[in-house]
Structures are given as structure tokens and as C-alpha cells.
Design a protein around this motif. Structure first.
Motif, short mmCIF file in Angstrom:
data_model
loop_
_atom_site.label_atom_id
_atom_site.label_comp_id
_atom_site.label_asym_id
_atom_site.label_seq_id
_atom_site.Cartn_x
_atom_site.Cartn_y
_atom_site.Cartn_z
N GLU A 14 0.82 -1.24 0.01
CA GLU A 14 0.13 0.05 0.01
C GLU A 14 0.77 1.20 0.02
OE1 GLU A 14 -2.44 -0.27 3.51
OE2 GLU A 14 -3.98 -2.10 2.58
N ASP A 15 1.98 1.27 0.61
CA ASP A 15 2.95 2.40 0.66
C ASP A 15 3.65 2.55 -0.39
OD1 ASP A 15 1.96 2.69 3.30
OD2 ASP A 15 3.61 1.74 4.17
N TYR A 16 3.94 1.38 -1.20
CA TYR A 16 5.07 1.56 -2.30
C TYR A 16 4.73 0.71 -3.20
CZ TYR A 16 8.10 3.66 1.64
OH TYR A 16 8.69 4.48 2.46
N PRO A 17 5.00 1.11 -4.56
CA PRO A 17 4.90 0.40 -5.74
C PRO A 17 6.15 -0.68 -5.96
CG PRO A 17 5.54 2.49 -6.55
CD PRO A 17 5.31 2.43 -4.99
N ILE A 18 6.19 -1.65 -5.26
CA ILE A 18 7.51 -2.55 -5.16
C ILE A 18 7.54 -3.26 -6.18
CG2 ILE A 18 8.69 -4.27 -3.74
CD1 ILE A 18 6.95 -3.31 -1.42
N ASP A 19 8.81 -3.26 -7.04
CA ASP A 19 9.13 -4.00 -8.21
C ASP A 19 9.87 -5.33 -7.51
OD1 ASP A 19 8.06 -2.60 -10.47
OD2 ASP A 19 9.67 -1.19 -9.67
N LYS A 20 10.50 -5.23 -6.62
CA LYS A 20 11.35 -6.46 -5.90
C LYS A 20 11.41 -6.36 -4.39
CE LYS A 20 14.79 -8.47 -8.21
NZ LYS A 20 14.36 -9.72 -8.55
N MET A 21 11.24 -7.30 -3.74
CA MET A 21 11.24 -7.42 -2.32
C MET A 21 12.18 -8.18 -2.00
SD MET A 21 9.81 -6.22 0.69
CE MET A 21 10.82 -6.23 2.12
N ILE A 22 13.38 -7.76 -0.98
CA ILE A 22 14.43 -8.55 -0.60
C ILE A 22 14.29 -8.41 0.92
CG2 ILE A 22 16.99 -8.87 -0.58
CD1 ILE A 22 17.03 -7.10 -3.04
N TYR A 23 14.56 -9.70 1.60
CA TYR A 23 14.44 -9.92 2.96
C TYR A 23 15.79 -10.46 3.39
CZ TYR A 23 9.14 -10.21 2.68
OH TYR A 23 8.08 -9.94 2.60
N VAL A 24 16.35 -9.58 4.25
CA VAL A 24 17.80 -9.99 4.64
C VAL A 24 17.61 -10.71 6.03
CG1 VAL A 24 20.08 -9.17 5.59
CG2 VAL A 24 18.86 -7.98 3.65
N VAL A 25 17.55 -12.18 6.08
CA VAL A 25 16.98 -12.88 7.36
C VAL A 25 18.05 -13.86 7.23
CG1 VAL A 25 15.29 -14.12 8.59
CG2 VAL A 25 14.80 -11.99 7.19
N GLY A 26 18.14 -14.59 8.38
CA GLY A 26 19.44 -15.50 8.63
C GLY A 26 18.73 -16.95 8.00
N ASN A 27 19.72 -17.98 7.68
CA ASN A 27 19.38 -19.01 7.07
C ASN A 27 18.69 -19.95 7.68
OD1 ASN A 27 21.24 -20.11 8.68
ND2 ASN A 27 22.94 -20.32 7.08
N GLU A 28 18.29 -19.79 9.18
CA GLU A 28 17.25 -20.72 9.76
C GLU A 28 16.05 -20.34 9.50
OE1 GLU A 28 17.81 -16.95 12.09
OE2 GLU A 28 19.19 -18.42 11.09
N GLN A 29 15.69 -19.30 8.44
CA GLN A 29 14.35 -19.05 8.10
C GLN A 29 14.12 -19.37 6.59
OE1 GLN A 29 11.86 -17.99 10.07
NE2 GLN A 29 13.27 -18.08 11.77
N ASN A 30 15.08 -20.17 6.05
CA ASN A 30 15.06 -20.55 4.56
C ASN A 30 13.67 -21.13 4.47
OD1 ASN A 30 17.64 -19.58 4.22
ND2 ASN A 30 18.36 -21.76 3.90
N TYR A 31 12.98 -21.98 5.14
CA TYR A 31 11.85 -22.77 4.57
C TYR A 31 10.51 -21.60 4.59
CZ TYR A 31 7.72 -25.67 5.13
OH TYR A 31 6.56 -26.30 4.88
N HIS A 32 10.68 -20.80 5.87
CA HIS A 32 9.80 -19.57 6.15
C HIS A 32 9.57 -18.78 4.81
CE1 HIS A 32 7.60 -16.80 8.51
NE2 HIS A 32 8.21 -15.61 7.65
N PHE A 33 10.65 -18.36 4.26
CA PHE A 33 10.34 -17.73 3.17
C PHE A 33 10.01 -18.44 1.93
CE2 PHE A 33 12.79 -14.70 6.12
CZ PHE A 33 11.92 -13.42 5.92
N GLN A 34 10.35 -19.62 1.59
CA GLN A 34 9.97 -20.12 0.68
C GLN A 34 8.52 -20.61 0.65
OE1 GLN A 34 11.29 -24.39 0.89
NE2 GLN A 34 10.47 -24.99 -1.25
#
Length: 621
Positions: free
Chosen positions: A351-371
């Protein structure tokens, strides 16, 4: 660019010699290996079917055609199927002129039509101060933002603060019980440190309760393993913390007021740490503001048949068609989980931004979460959901092992930064290099060097790997370290200052055109008049010209380490050049001016490259 010129000429050569047009991607140019003569090597194997000749003859024919028709080529030699090309000095000088003319050579410009990339990093909890793991996260996020911008993207840097949940209530409850009204002002502690102390205090008392309750249950005949698990659930402190969380969910005014007061202390502490670290955000989101939005989005998906409600009232996403399992989105009591909160945050951001790409910088223990998150956001209609990027990074440890926040063994970010600055000051004092500086100058350089050492040591490592951070190694002024690169930049700036002093004193240089930064250089005719170049001069110009490719590759790979390693390689090449050739004492004026131009541009690229890592470079050390 020399590569582009030779690529076009090679395409023309194939057409002229063999009657076939080839695309630019078929022209494989690479840096010539050090054991062979030449600067660039053309691989001719792709053209053998067209030439119907052996690799050496094909390379010989193409090489001769390039020598006859391309001004950039001054000579060639053939090694099997490889055509080694020697680039003309005039082309190197023309390239040097291009590098010299561009303040940010190799970096792309950004305009209002550039793609919009949002990068989330930091994501702290408000129950403890930032620690070494957060340092790696913040440094990676900030650097990645600079790299994406240098690749021509508009960038929005965001932070999602985990400001709600049972862990927050633990600190609040501990402060209520044992705080005696203590505040950051009364204790002299940063707010985040103060709250972190109470988080540790809660865990200490809770463990004691669990220990006593477990012993009691065992005495009553409950098996030891079951007794401990039961004790963890029934300990009075954890029950009180859960009760406080329920009150928070119900907007209890007293609990909410305490929550706001203690969080405000933490935010003030975070801001101070972020400032020392040299990172910032364009927009900060809070879980307390996003989790309800996430619940609403899940309910909306439920109505559309995207999710399903089980008999106990819980809501799930069936991901078996994607080769995954079922994912809980709402518990049976209607409360949200982390996935739900991330969906709500995504909704607010969209709603705030017309995003073209979203990048999450998060540790590898969350790999499944972001999948899973990627699949769910795509289902819910976010255009960037399917292609969201989880910038996954490994753990960072110190030589003495892992960190545990609740046990108070965490490596505090503030303490670590203070240690690095103090170490930098100590090393500088012992070396005696700062004797002619004021105290303020000494401390400022110690800050720049200490923080540069910390940042570079962390960022030079491939983010996907676990790493061991060694403060002593990072502050070394030799080897692949931040101070080594910073010292080289300062050395070049010293050379340029001395040259300016000589210019002022010597009438022979009085007519030279001053550069924008006050350093005298020759006029534009210099680049065309100088006829020959030394081997190390060519090597430096060629290495500088690779900066743009390094920036582009770092953007494609989401890899700050690529920039760090490029800066280190450029520094090594310059130091070898400086060892082999004189600059200020070179008797030939034209050679001296050439080397000054080369040196100044090395300093410029080092400064720009290190800036992509969030690292400052001093003018003197």
C-alpha cells in the motif's frame, strides 16, 4: 569500453572471414592469464564450424583481421584455441580519460523510472540490545541497498520491529517485579541494555522455578523428562507472562502503557546503535501494527478458497501441490503466527510503495519460512511475491563460541564497536603514525578505522557461509582487511597532497589545470599525447575498468563480498605498482602526471567501492 570495441570488431571479423553473422554473446572475451602475453583473450572454439579450420589457424586469421581493422588491438599471439590480444596504449589512455571524467565510474544512475527495490533488514526484538548477529544483518542489508542503487535501482530500506509477543512480556514482567522504577536515566544505561538485563533476569528466575517445580513433581512420582516439560508450562512466572500477553492483546491500558514506555527506551537505544553502525532506514514497520492486517488478509484468502479452516477453528494453507506440507496461519484461538504477521507487513508495504522487487535479509534458519511466504504472497496477488528474494546468510560467532541472549552471554553490538574503535586507536598510537594530529583527529580516525575493520571483516565473507569474527585479525594493516585498503587510500591522498605542494612551489607546474579536488593534473591533451605505457600502468587501468563489472555482478548475486574482494584486489595491484614505480620522483613529467592520474582514480574507485560496503576511507592515517 575496450571490450565493447573489440567485441564489435570480432563480430565483423567473423562475418568478413567466414560469411556468418554472430551475436555479441558468442564473443567470449576474458582477461589474459598472467603467464601469457596480452591483455584480453578471445576464445575461438565457437567459430570452428564456421571457419572449417583448426583452432590455431582460425585464431590466427581472426587475430590478423583485428590487428588490421581494429584500432584497439596492437598485437596478438595464439595459444591453441585462444587468441591473446594486446591492447593499444591509446585505447588504455582513452579508457583512463573516461574513468577520470566520471565521479562514480562503473555505477549506474537512478531516475524516477528506475525499478523500485525494497530491502528489509535488522528486524530486532524489543526485549534486548542488538548483538553480533544483528551487526552482520545490518551491515549486509545496508551494503546490499547501496549495491542495488549503484546498479540503477531506486531503493527503500525498511525495518520490521518485533515489538509484541511473549518475549516482550517477559522483560516487562521482570521490570515490574524487580525494577523498583529503574529507568535509563536513573541507571545510566542505554534503554535497550536496561531492558535486556530484565530479559536475562526473567530467565534466571524462571529457570530456578522450573528446577524447583521439576524436583517437586519427580518427588510426586512424575517421570523426570515429563516433569521438566510440565514444570516449564506450569512455572508461575511463565503463566504470569502469558497472562500479561493476553491483557496486551485485549488492549489493557496499564499493560499497554508499560509496553509503550519500555519500548520507547529500547528505540532510543537502537537509534544510538544504528547511528554508530552507520545504518539507517527509510521506513520502520512494527509487528504490533501489522499482525491484525495479516489476520484480515488470511481471512480474505479463506473466503476466496485459498486457505482452509480445520475443525478446531485454525486456518491452514495446503502447500502439498508445491511439494511442501500444510502451514498454520491462524491458531484455533484466532491468534496469529509469524507467517501471518509477514503477510500483514507485506500488505502494508504494498500500500505504501509500488514495489518491483522485495528482498528480505534474514538468517538461513528461516529458509523454509520464506519459501512458504513467497508461495502465499503469490496466491494472495502480490506481483512480486513469487520472485521475492530471501537474502539468506549464515551465523556469525566469536572464537569463544555461540551466543545466547537469555543467558546474558550475547556479544553486544555496542561493546563490540567500542572494542574495535579502541583497538584501532591503540594500534595507531603504538605505530606512532598519529603524532602530528590533534586528539579529535586521532579519535575520528580511530572510529573510521575501527568501524572499517569490523565492517570489512564481516562483509568480505560470502554471506551464505557461517563465519568466525576475530577482532584481532580484522584490525591488521596487512592482508585482506579494511585497514589495509583504508591505509592505501590515505597513502594515495598523501601523494596527491605532496604533489600539490610541489606544484605551488614550482613554476613549471603553475600552468597545470587543477583537478576538482585540488590536485594538479595535466590538461586533456595529455591523454592523447602520451605514447607508451608500462606494464603495471596498464594492469592498474585494466583493474580499474573492471569496477563496473564487479558492481553489476554483486547486484546480480546479492553479494557485498564481491565488492570487498574487488577493492582488495585493486589495492594489491596498486601497492605492487607503487613498489615498482616512482610517482613523485619520476623525472619524466609526462610519466609523473600519468601516474598521478592513475593514483587519483584508484583512490576514487576505492572510496566509491568501500562506500558500497558502508565503509569510510580517511584522507590520512
Amino acid at each position: 569500453m575496450i571490450e565493447q570495441q573489440i567485441t564489435s570488431a570480432a563480430m565483423e571479423a567473423v562475418k568478413a572471414l567466414y560469411g556468418q553473422e554472430v551475436p555479441a554473446k558468442m564473443i567470449q572475451l576474458q582477461k589474459t592469464r598472467s603467464e601469457f602475453e596480452g591483455n584480453l583473450t578471445l576464445v575461438v572454439f565457437p567459430f570452428l564450424k564456421m571457419s572449417r579450420k583448426g583452432p590455431e589457424q582460425t585464431a590466427q586469421e581472426i587475430g590478423q583481421h583485428l590487428l588490421d581493422n581494429c584500432d584497439a588491438v596492437a598485437g596478438f599471439n595464439v595459444v591453441k584455441g585462444f587468441l591473446n590480444l594486446t591492447v593499444a596504449s591509446a585505447s588504455w589512455l582513452s579508457l583512463l580519460a573516461d574513468i577520470d571524467a566520471a565521479p562514480h565510474y562503473g555505477e549506474k544512475t537512478v531516475n524516477e523510472d528506475s525499478p523500485l527495490v525494497m530491502i528489509e533488514y535488522s528486524s530486532p526484538n524489543t526485549n534486548k540490545p542488538l548483538h553480533l548477529g544483528h551487526v552482520r544483518n545490518n551491515l549486509l542489508g545496508w551494503s546490499l541497498a547501496q549495491i542495488m542503487q549503484a546498479n540503477g535501482n531506486r531503493v527503500v530500506k525498511t525495518n520490521i520491529v518485533n515489538d509484541r509477543g511473549i518475549h516482550i512480556c517477559k522483560s516487562m514482567l521482570a521490570w515490574q517485579k524487580w525494577g523498583n522504577g529503574e529507568t535509563p536515566e536513573s541507571s545510566g544505561k542505554k534503554g535497550d541494555h536496561l531492558i535486556g538485563d530484565y530479559y536475562v533476569a526473567f530467565d534466571k528466575h524462571y529457570r530456578e522455578e522450573v528446577k524447583q517445580l521439576t524436583a517437586q513433581l519427580v518427588a510426586d512420582g512424575v517421570p523426570a523428562d515429563k516433569a521438566e516439560e510440565q514444570a516449564k508450562q506450569e512455572a508461575p512466572l511463565i503463566k504470569e507472562a502469558h497472562a500479561m500477553l493476553v491483557k496486551w492483546e485485549q488492549n489493557d491500558p496499564e499493560v499497554r502503557a508499560l509496553w509503550e514506555k519500555m519500548n520507547a527506551w529500547v528505540y532510543a537505544g537502537f537509534d544510538e546503535t544504528y547511528q554508530k553502525m552507520g545504518v539507517a532506514f527509510d521506513k520502520i514497520y512494527y509487528e504490533s501494527q501489522t499482525y491484525l492486517k495479516g489476520k484480515a488478509k488470511v481471512e480474505e484468502g479463506l473466503e476466496k478458497g485459498l486457505f482452509e479452516r480445520h475443525d478446531d477453528g485454525s486456518v491452514w494453507a495446503d502447500l502439498t501441490n508445491e511439494g511442501l506440507d500444510q502451514k498454520l496461519l491462524l491458531r484455533s484461538d484466532g491468534t496469529s503466527v509469524y507467517m501471518t504477521q509477514d503477510i500483514g507487513t507485506a500488505e502494508m508495504r504494498y500500500e505504501d510503495y509500488p514495489i518491483d522487487k522485495m528482498i528480505y535479509v534474514v538468517g538461513n534458519e528461516q529458509n523454509y519460512h520464506f519459501q512458504v511466504l513467497s508461495i502465499l504472497l503469490d496466491r494472495l496477488g502480490f506481483k512480486w511475491g513469487k520472485e521475492l528474494v530471501h537474502f539468506s546468510y549464515g551465523m556469525v560467532e566469536l572464537p569463544n563460541g555461540k551466543m545466547k541472549s537469555r543467558e546474558g552471554t550475547v556479544v553486544d553490538a555496542d561493546d563490540l564497536m567500542e572494542l574495535m574503535v579502541n583497538d584501532a586507536r591503540r594500534v595507531s598510537d603504538e605505530a606512532g603514525k598519529n603524532v602530528d594530529m590533534t586528539e579529535a583527529e586521532k579519535q575520528e580516525i580511530a572510529r573510521i578505522v575501527g568501524m572499517g575493520a569490523l565492517k570489512y571483516f564481516i562483509l568480505k565473507v560470502d554471506a551464505r557461509k557461517n563465519m568466525l569474527f576475530n577482532p584481532e585479525e580484522s584490525i591488521d594493516f596487512n592482508g585482506n582487511t579494511g585497514p589495509f585498503i583504508q591505509y592505501t587510500h590515505a597513502r594515495i591522498r598523501s601523494i596527491l597532497r605532496k604533489n600539490e605542494e610541489l606544484r605551488v612551489k614550482n613554476e613549471e607546474f603553475a600552468a597545470a589545470t587543477p583537478s576538482p579536488d585540488g590536485t594538479a593534473v595535466a590538461d586533456s591533451s595529455f591523454f592523447t599525447l602520451h605514447a607508451s605505457l608500462e606494464e603495471k600502468e596498464i594492469e592498474l587501468i585494466q583493474k580499474m575498468s573492471e569496477y563496473g563489472a564487479a558492481v553489476e555482478q554483486a547486484g546480480k548475486d546479492y553479494s557485498p563480498s564481491g565488492i570487498a574482494n574487488y577493492c582488495y584486489e585493486l589495492t594489491k595491484v596498486f601497492n605492487q605498482f607503487y613498489h615498482d614505480y616512482s610517482i613523485l620522483n619520476e623525472p619524466d613529467e609526462q610519466k609523473r602526471q600519468l601516474r598521478l592520474v592513475i593514483a587519483r582514480n584508484v583512490a576514487k574507485i576505492l572510496k566509491n567501492g568501500m562506500a558500497l560496503l558502508g565503509i569510510e576511507v580517511p584522507e590520512r592515517m
